[in-house]
Design a protein around this motif. Sequence first.
Motif, PDB file in Angstrom:
ATOM      1  N   ALA A  92       0.856  -1.191   0.000  1.00 31.72           N
ATOM      2  CA  ALA A  92       0.000   0.000   0.000  1.00 31.72           C
ATOM      3  C   ALA A  92       0.890   1.239   0.000  1.00 31.72           C
ATOM      4  N   MET A  93       0.618   2.132  -0.959  1.00 31.11           N
ATOM      5  CA  MET A  93       1.368   3.373  -1.045  1.00 31.11           C
ATOM      6  C   MET A  93       0.822   4.387  -0.051  1.00 31.11           C
ATOM      7  N   LYS A  94       1.527   5.502   0.063  1.00 32.64           N
ATOM      8  CA  LYS A  94       1.143   6.555   1.005  1.00 32.64           C
ATOM      9  C   LYS A  94      -0.274   7.066   0.730  1.00 32.64           C
ATOM     10  N   ASP A  95      -0.674   7.088  -0.548  1.00 36.85           N
ATOM     11  CA  ASP A  95      -2.003   7.598  -0.912  1.00 36.85           C
ATOM     12  C   ASP A  95      -3.067   6.506  -0.972  1.00 36.85           C
ATOM     13  N   GLY A  96      -2.718   5.286  -0.564  1.00 38.67           N
ATOM     14  CA  GLY A  96      -3.687   4.193  -0.542  1.00 38.67           C
ATOM     15  C   GLY A  96      -3.697   3.324  -1.782  1.00 38.67           C
TER      16      GLY A  96
ATOM     17  N   ARG B  93      -3.082   1.187 -18.313  1.00 39.75           N
ATOM     18  CA  ARG B  93      -4.103   1.572 -19.297  1.00 39.75           C
ATOM     19  C   ARG B  93      -3.894   0.934 -20.671  1.00 39.75           C
ATOM     20  N   MET B  94      -2.968  -0.011 -20.771  1.00 38.24           N
ATOM     21  CA  MET B  94      -2.644  -0.587 -22.065  1.00 38.24           C
ATOM     22  C   MET B  94      -3.697  -1.575 -22.567  1.00 38.24           C
ATOM     23  N   GLY B  95      -4.428  -2.207 -21.678  1.00 33.95           N
ATOM     24  CA  GLY B  95      -5.574  -3.019 -22.083  1.00 33.95           C
ATOM     25  C   GLY B  95      -5.281  -4.377 -22.682  1.00 33.95           C
ATOM     26  N   CYS B  96      -4.080  -4.930 -22.485  1.00 39.49           N
ATOM     27  CA  CYS B  96      -3.782  -6.263 -23.020  1.00 39.49           C
ATOM     28  C   CYS B  96      -4.770  -7.278 -22.430  1.00 39.49           C
ATOM     29  N   THR B  97      -5.389  -8.068 -23.285  1.00 43.30           N
ATOM     30  CA  THR B  97      -6.529  -8.871 -22.844  1.00 43.30           C
ATOM     31  C   THR B  97      -6.157 -10.081 -22.000  1.00 43.30           C
ATOM     32  N   PHE B  98      -4.871 -10.449 -21.973  1.00 42.01           N
ATOM     33  CA  PHE B  98      -4.439 -11.613 -21.197  1.00 42.01           C
ATOM     34  C   PHE B  98      -3.891 -11.214 -19.829  1.00 42.01           C
ATOM     35  N   CYS B  99      -3.941  -9.927 -19.490  1.00 37.67           N
ATOM     36  CA  CYS B  99      -3.264  -9.419 -18.300  1.00 37.67           C
ATOM     37  C   CYS B  99      -4.261  -8.869 -17.291  1.00 37.67           C
ATOM     38  N   ALA B 100      -4.149  -9.323 -16.028  1.00 34.36           N
ATOM     39  CA  ALA B 100      -5.046  -8.863 -14.975  1.00 34.36           C
ATOM     40  C   ALA B 100      -4.727  -7.440 -14.521  1.00 34.36           C
ATOM     41  N   SER B 101      -3.493  -6.980 -14.757  1.00 28.69           N
ATOM     42  CA  SER B 101      -3.081  -5.652 -14.275  1.00 28.69           C
ATOM     43  C   SER B 101      -3.894  -4.526 -14.887  1.00 28.69           C
ATOM     44  N   THR B 102      -4.366  -4.745 -16.099  1.00 28.60           N
ATOM     45  CA  THR B 102      -5.020  -3.664 -16.834  1.00 28.60           C
ATOM     46  C   THR B 102      -6.516  -3.559 -16.542  1.00 28.60           C
ATOM     47  N   ILE B 103      -7.056  -4.566 -15.842  1.00 32.22           N
ATOM     48  CA  ILE B 103      -8.478  -4.524 -15.487  1.00 32.22           C
ATOM     49  C   ILE B 103      -8.689  -3.399 -14.474  1.00 32.22           C
ATOM     50  N   GLY B 104      -9.507  -2.434 -14.813  1.00 33.19           N
ATOM     51  CA  GLY B 104      -9.713  -1.279 -13.937  1.00 33.19           C
ATOM     52  C   GLY B 104      -8.911  -0.058 -14.341  1.00 33.19           C
ATOM     53  N   GLY B 105      -7.981  -0.237 -15.298  1.00 33.40           N
ATOM     54  CA  GLY B 105      -7.233   0.901 -15.826  1.00 33.40           C
ATOM     55  C   GLY B 105      -6.117   1.392 -14.927  1.00 33.40           C
ATOM     56  N   LYS B 106      -5.544   2.543 -15.306  1.00 36.50           N
ATOM     57  CA  LYS B 106      -4.420   3.122 -14.576  1.00 36.50           C
ATOM     58  C   LYS B 106      -4.904   4.145 -13.565  1.00 36.50           C
ATOM     59  N   ASN B 107      -4.349   4.080 -12.357  1.00 33.25           N
ATOM     60  CA  ASN B 107      -4.633   5.101 -11.352  1.00 33.25           C
ATOM     61  C   ASN B 107      -3.622   6.244 -11.434  1.00 33.25           C
TER      62      ASN B 107
ATOM     63  N   SER C 272      19.962  -8.680  -6.815  1.00 33.48           N
ATOM     64  CA  SER C 272      20.996  -8.338  -7.795  1.00 33.48           C
ATOM     65  C   SER C 272      20.447  -8.111  -9.202  1.00 33.48           C
ATOM     66  N   ASN C 273      19.189  -8.474  -9.428  1.00 38.25           N
ATOM     67  CA  ASN C 273      18.595  -8.316 -10.763  1.00 38.25           C
ATOM     68  C   ASN C 273      17.196  -7.712 -10.645  1.00 38.25           C
ATOM     69  N   ILE C 274      16.876  -6.812 -11.566  1.00 43.56           N
ATOM     70  CA  ILE C 274      15.588  -6.114 -11.536  1.00 43.56           C
ATOM     71  C   ILE C 274      14.895  -6.278 -12.878  1.00 43.56           C
ATOM     72  N   VAL C 275      13.603  -6.568 -12.822  1.00 45.23           N
ATOM     73  CA  VAL C 275      12.776  -6.638 -14.017  1.00 45.23           C
ATOM     74  C   VAL C 275      11.633  -5.645 -13.862  1.00 45.23           C
ATOM     75  N   LEU C 276      11.505  -4.716 -14.793  1.00 44.75           N
ATOM     76  CA  LEU C 276      10.379  -3.783 -14.791  1.00 44.75           C
ATOM     77  C   LEU C 276       9.284  -4.395 -15.656  1.00 44.75           C
ATOM     78  N   MET C 277       8.547  -5.314 -15.031  1.00 44.99           N
ATOM     79  CA  MET C 277       7.558  -6.102 -15.765  1.00 44.99           C
ATOM     80  C   MET C 277       6.333  -6.367 -14.884  1.00 44.99           C
ATOM     81  N   GLY C 278       6.218  -5.595 -13.788  1.00 42.26           N
ATOM     82  CA  GLY C 278       5.059  -5.729 -12.913  1.00 42.26           C
ATOM     83  C   GLY C 278       3.908  -4.899 -13.451  1.00 42.26           C
ATOM     84  N   THR C 279       3.069  -4.423 -12.548  1.00 44.20           N
ATOM     85  CA  THR C 279       1.920  -3.624 -12.968  1.00 44.20           C
ATOM     86  C   THR C 279       2.379  -2.349 -13.667  1.00 44.20           C
TER      87      THR C 279
END
Length: 342
Positions: free
Chosen positions: A81-85, A110-124, A148-155
């Motif tokens: 949870a972020m500072k703004d909720g 907000r990308m709307g890829c149909t196989f991805c749960a992250s996009t349901i509800g859009g971008k806050n 030691s390794n980072i992937v920018l592939m989350g929400t």
Amino acid sequence: MDLRNLTIDEIKSYLETIGEKPFRAKQIFKWVHRSIENIDEMTDLSKDLREKLKNDVYICNMNIVGMEESKVDGTRKYLMAMKDGNIIECVFMRYKHGNSICISTQAGCRMGCTFCASTIGGKNRDLTSGEMIGQILKVQKDTGESISNIVLMGTGEPFDNYENVMKFLKLVNSKEGLNIGMRHITISTCGLVPEIRRLADENNQVTLAISLHSPNDELRRNIMPIAKKYSLDELLDACRYYINKTNRRITFEYSLIDGVNDHLENARELSALLKGLLCHVNLIPINLVKERDYKKSQKERVEAFKNMLESRGIEVTVRRELGSDIEAACGQLRRQYLKELD
């Protein structure tokens, strides 16, 4: 003002405005890129300076509101949870070569890829660079292990938050901070063509991953709305530009969806599309998303698809399935949490 969002030079400029010596900037930067959560933990700063800092600045922290750990491989999926909720996700993964984290770059997408749960509800909203750093520090503190390794592939779509992502790379690469090398960082995009070209011109050494998921425009438009804006020809032109500028290999992510894009004809098309490119294909047996009808391809179809690509000279691997016994796919745990709040 979030100290984790500032470079050393920016901290120096701030210190000058409050009448403090600029050499303190390195001390402060080092502290905020450890797992401290408040200014009073900066024990080598005077009490007077700490009080001054508390009047103007803070350290971005987030609370862990949920965590699932795989009994199979120790993968951990975090809800924070972020500072703004706002709620975000990140995933901690253990490999022989070291620990990796998959972080979010936006709250929602907000990308709307149909196989991805992250996009349901859009971008806050977009995440700041400090909030991206904060995910890594929070997980390191919780696990007691270094990353030691980072992937920018989350929400989120990293290139839809380009400036903050570029600042994050600078911060996380700093020798006074986490000091994670660019070659240990992967950025994934669904295919924002202008930003791929911009990244090429940055001339850093990150790994670029393209979410492709289809070998032709018609099918890609059905599953990825970004394909209505940028054709595969435009996308591949940008990829060639990136390769020529950086001499870096691109990874093409291809999520296999049963009966949709996993036919041998799709594999033939894909091999023809990518022929001659300095690239690697990462096949991903798709995770079930409850709100979608898509199903994971059968192992036999995945293997046949892989063999077809290899027989035509395309480097290919099948992604190892981590966290198979938890909701480790992008967006799933966050989606479930938000539904329970409604």
